[in-house]
Design a protein around this motif. Structure first.
Motif, PDB file in Angstrom:
ATOM      1  N   PHE A  44     -26.487 -16.873  -8.521  1.00  0.00           N
ATOM      2  CA  PHE A  44     -25.308 -16.720  -9.359  1.00  0.00           C
ATOM      3  C   PHE A  44     -25.241 -17.844 -10.377  1.00  0.00           C
ATOM      4  N   GLY A  45     -24.672 -17.549 -11.535  1.00  0.00           N
ATOM      5  CA  GLY A  45     -24.423 -18.564 -12.547  1.00  0.00           C
ATOM      6  C   GLY A  45     -22.967 -18.535 -12.955  1.00  0.00           C
ATOM      7  N   GLY A  46     -22.744 -18.802 -14.229  1.00  0.00           N
ATOM      8  CA  GLY A  46     -21.403 -18.678 -14.764  1.00  0.00           C
ATOM      9  C   GLY A  46     -20.597 -19.945 -14.842  1.00  0.00           C
ATOM     10  N   ALA A  47     -21.142 -21.090 -14.413  1.00  0.00           N
ATOM     11  CA  ALA A  47     -20.386 -22.340 -14.510  1.00  0.00           C
ATOM     12  C   ALA A  47     -20.316 -22.787 -15.961  1.00  0.00           C
ATOM     13  N   ALA A  48     -19.244 -23.474 -16.294  1.00  0.00           N
ATOM     14  CA  ALA A  48     -19.083 -23.978 -17.658  1.00  0.00           C
ATOM     15  C   ALA A  48     -20.141 -25.023 -17.952  1.00  0.00           C
ATOM     16  N   HIS A  49     -20.656 -24.997 -19.183  1.00  0.00           N
ATOM     17  CA  HIS A  49     -21.634 -26.002 -19.583  1.00  0.00           C
ATOM     18  C   HIS A  49     -20.911 -27.305 -19.890  1.00  0.00           C
ATOM     19  N   ALA A  50     -21.437 -28.385 -19.385  1.00  0.00           N
ATOM     20  CA  ALA A  50     -20.790 -29.683 -19.517  1.00  0.00           C
ATOM     21  C   ALA A  50     -21.108 -30.310 -20.873  1.00  0.00           C
ATOM     22  N   GLU A  51     -20.102 -30.440 -21.719  1.00  0.00           N
ATOM     23  CA  GLU A  51     -20.262 -31.105 -23.013  1.00  0.00           C
ATOM     24  C   GLU A  51     -18.976 -31.848 -23.354  1.00  0.00           C
ATOM     25  N   PRO A  52     -19.064 -33.014 -23.970  1.00  0.00           N
ATOM     26  CA  PRO A  52     -20.302 -33.789 -24.101  1.00  0.00           C
ATOM     27  C   PRO A  52     -20.650 -34.476 -22.780  1.00  0.00           C
ATOM     28  N   LEU A  53     -21.922 -34.753 -22.606  1.00  0.00           N
ATOM     29  CA  LEU A  53     -22.353 -35.413 -21.376  1.00  0.00           C
ATOM     30  C   LEU A  53     -22.069 -36.909 -21.453  1.00  0.00           C
ATOM     31  N   PRO A  54     -21.831 -37.543 -20.317  1.00  0.00           N
ATOM     32  CA  PRO A  54     -21.659 -38.998 -20.313  1.00  0.00           C
ATOM     33  C   PRO A  54     -22.909 -39.695 -20.850  1.00  0.00           C
ATOM     34  N   ALA A  55     -22.707 -40.773 -21.566  1.00  0.00           N
ATOM     35  CA  ALA A  55     -23.840 -41.506 -22.143  1.00  0.00           C
ATOM     36  C   ALA A  55     -24.805 -41.987 -21.072  1.00  0.00           C
ATOM     37  N   GLN A  56     -24.295 -42.226 -19.855  1.00  0.00           N
ATOM     38  CA  GLN A  56     -25.149 -42.733 -18.772  1.00  0.00           C
ATOM     39  C   GLN A  56     -26.230 -41.745 -18.362  1.00  0.00           C
ATOM     40  N   LEU A  57     -26.060 -40.453 -18.703  1.00  0.00           N
ATOM     41  CA  LEU A  57     -27.032 -39.444 -18.290  1.00  0.00           C
ATOM     42  C   LEU A  57     -28.191 -39.311 -19.273  1.00  0.00           C
ATOM     43  N   ASP A  58     -28.096 -39.917 -20.443  1.00  0.00           N
ATOM     44  CA  ASP A  58     -29.163 -39.842 -21.431  1.00  0.00           C
ATOM     45  C   ASP A  58     -30.435 -40.486 -20.889  1.00  0.00           C
ATOM     46  N   TYR A  59     -31.585 -39.938 -21.276  1.00  0.00           N
ATOM     47  CA  TYR A  59     -32.861 -40.420 -20.738  1.00  0.00           C
ATOM     48  C   TYR A  59     -33.129 -41.881 -21.066  1.00  0.00           C
ATOM     49  N   ARG A  60     -32.491 -42.395 -22.103  1.00  0.00           N
ATOM     50  CA  ARG A  60     -32.728 -43.792 -22.501  1.00  0.00           C
ATOM     51  C   ARG A  60     -32.078 -44.779 -21.542  1.00  0.00           C
ATOM     52  N   GLN A  61     -31.119 -44.311 -20.761  1.00  0.00           N
ATOM     53  CA  GLN A  61     -30.402 -45.201 -19.853  1.00  0.00           C
ATOM     54  C   GLN A  61     -31.136 -45.304 -18.516  1.00  0.00           C
ATOM     55  N   PRO A  62     -31.250 -46.506 -17.966  1.00  0.00           N
ATOM     56  CA  PRO A  62     -31.954 -46.670 -16.684  1.00  0.00           C
ATOM     57  C   PRO A  62     -31.208 -45.952 -15.559  1.00  0.00           C
ATOM     58  N   LYS A  63     -31.960 -45.515 -14.571  1.00  0.00           N
ATOM     59  CA  LYS A  63     -31.395 -44.828 -13.420  1.00  0.00           C
ATOM     60  C   LYS A  63     -31.848 -45.529 -12.140  1.00  0.00           C
ATOM     61  N   ALA A  64     -30.921 -45.724 -11.237  1.00  0.00           N
ATOM     62  CA  ALA A  64     -31.258 -46.314  -9.947  1.00  0.00           C
ATOM     63  C   ALA A  64     -31.699 -45.220  -8.982  1.00  0.00           C
ATOM     64  N   LEU A  65     -32.373 -45.628  -7.911  1.00  0.00           N
ATOM     65  CA  LEU A  65     -32.701 -44.689  -6.855  1.00  0.00           C
ATOM     66  C   LEU A  65     -31.435 -44.314  -6.090  1.00  0.00           C
ATOM     67  N   ALA A  66     -31.337 -43.059  -5.713  1.00  0.00           N
ATOM     68  CA  ALA A  66     -30.194 -42.599  -4.926  1.00  0.00           C
ATOM     69  C   ALA A  66     -30.686 -42.077  -3.582  1.00  0.00           C
ATOM     70  N   ASN A  67     -29.869 -42.253  -2.571  1.00  0.00           N
ATOM     71  CA  ASN A  67     -30.213 -41.823  -1.211  1.00  0.00           C
ATOM     72  C   ASN A  67     -29.558 -40.468  -0.958  1.00  0.00           C
ATOM     73  N   VAL A  68     -30.344 -39.405  -1.087  1.00  0.00           N
ATOM     74  CA  VAL A  68     -29.852 -38.039  -0.953  1.00  0.00           C
ATOM     75  C   VAL A  68     -30.666 -37.321   0.114  1.00  0.00           C
ATOM     76  N   THR A  69     -30.019 -36.510   0.916  1.00  0.00           N
ATOM     77  CA  THR A  69     -30.752 -35.744   1.922  1.00  0.00           C
ATOM     78  C   THR A  69     -30.190 -34.331   2.027  1.00  0.00           C
ATOM     79  N   VAL A  70     -30.873 -33.504   2.819  1.00  0.00           N
ATOM     80  CA  VAL A  70     -30.523 -32.092   2.966  1.00  0.00           C
ATOM     81  C   VAL A  70     -30.331 -31.781   4.446  1.00  0.00           C
ATOM     82  N   LEU A  71     -29.272 -31.023   4.754  1.00  0.00           N
ATOM     83  CA  LEU A  71     -29.021 -30.604   6.131  1.00  0.00           C
ATOM     84  C   LEU A  71     -28.804 -29.096   6.157  1.00  0.00           C
ATOM     85  N   PRO A  72     -29.777 -28.324   6.682  1.00  0.00           N
ATOM     86  CA  PRO A  72     -29.561 -26.886   6.850  1.00  0.00           C
ATOM     87  C   PRO A  72     -28.693 -26.622   8.084  1.00  0.00           C
TER      88      PRO A  72
END
Length: 332
Positions: free
Chosen positions: A184-212
């Motif tokens: 399914f789709g249909g979610a609103a497109h996010a604009e404008p995006l936060p400046a922190q998400l631009d590829y030029r901005q550094p990104k830290a590692l995040a601790n993410v996991t999956v639980l089925p």
């Protein structure tokens, strides 16, 4: 720049991460091997229709089963350097197929704003063996970039371009291992995006996991994950986003996760469809406990999206907001 506009590539950077495409026999079976650039040049010699290309071997070369978010950071840097330092107008990433969809989705989020096409390809059999798909995928990718591909990240396999935000590896054999999932789709497109998400901005590692979720899943398992230091949790739910709503301990654990600032996102375990938490009581109880809807996101897209949002250093309330909005087509 309009992402739908295509421009023929003139200078392509080929980034080799390892994977089946360049593997050779070892004492313990097929393993990543150096020297693929020379094999590639010999194979493509005389193909005058292709744009100029250069080659970079990333270190270490890996079986894609060993891919990590830390390696993604090195890959992200190499892609950006290919454009900004080496002057390339397109990038081709050679990658093992097992986690290719994860890596392509992650780069789709990590490279938001980069105005060049980036293709990921690989093969199910090593180059040079009988009936291998290696050269057709590699040559086809280079030709596609030469002819012109829209900016952004895509997969190329067996003549087909696939959006990594919507696809997954669905077969462990044959020439068509990847497929676009009917979500399914249909979610609103996010604009404008936060400046922190631009590829030029550094990104830290995040601790993410999956639980089925499985029938009878114990709250203690969720508690162990919460106490492990995770920042994000992808909860793979039943059907349209249901879980054990009659288990007070499980719901209490989800509430504790929210209190700790852990972002919990519900996905469906189904191959088709998506999450709609408010249809059933067993879903609305999850929403009341702080769980967010992942809509029709794939596991690969949700994992990459949380890596971006949490790694960008956004406040938790902003991360929670952007999770449910479309960034690169993952919720369209």
């Amino acid at each position: 720049m309009n992402p739908a506009v295509t421009h023929p590539a003139r200078n392509i950077m080929v980034l080799y991460t390892g994977g089946t495409i360049g593997m050779q026999a070892s004492a313990n079976g097929l393993a990543p091997a150096s020297g693929f650039e020379q094999r590639m040049r010999e194979q493509l010699a005389g193909q005058s229709t292709l744009a100029s290309w250069q080659f970079q071997e990333l270190a270490p070369l890996i079986d894609s089963a060993n891919m990590t978010p830390l390696y993604w950071q090195r890959l992200r840097t190499a892609i950006i350097d290919a454009v900004q330092v080496h002057g390339c107008d397109a990038v081709l990433v050679l990658h093992g197929t097992d986690t290719l969809a994860y890596s392509a989705a992650a780069m789709g989020f990590q490279l938001i704003g980069l105005a060049v096409p980036v293709l990921f390809t690989g093969s199910m059999l090593p180059a040079g063996v009988a009936d291998s798909d290696a050269w057709e995928n590699l040559g086809g990718s280079l030709q596609a970039l030469t002819d012109g591909v829209a900016q952004g990240v895509q997969l190329y396999f067996h003549g087909e371009l696939l959006a990594p935000s919507r696809c997954a590896k669905v077969r462990s054999y044959g020439r068509h291992p990847f497929a676009t999932l009917k979500r399914f789709g249909g979610a609103a497109h996010a604009e404008p995006l936060p400046a922190q998400l631009d590829y030029r901005q550094p990104k830290a590692l995040a601790n993410v996991t999956v639980l089925p979720l499985v029938p009878g899943i114990a709250a203690q398992l969720l508690d162990a994950l919460i106490d492990s230091g995770i920042q994000g949790l992808i909860l793979e739910c039943f059907g349209s986003g249901t879980g054990p709503s009659d288990n007070p301990a499980f719901l209490a654990s989800l509430e504790r996760a929210q209190q700790r600032g852990i972002v919990v996102v519900a996905l469906t375990q189904c191959h088709e469809g998506g999450v709609e938490l408010d249809i059933y009581e067993a879903g609305s109880r999850l929403r009341q406990a702080g769980v967010l809807s992942g809509g029709g996101m794939t596991r690969e897209a949700a994992f990459g999206k949380l890596q971006l949002l949490l790694g960008a250093g956004l406040p938790t309330q902003d991360v929670r907001r952007w999770v449910e909005l479309d960034l690169i087509g993952e919720l369209r």
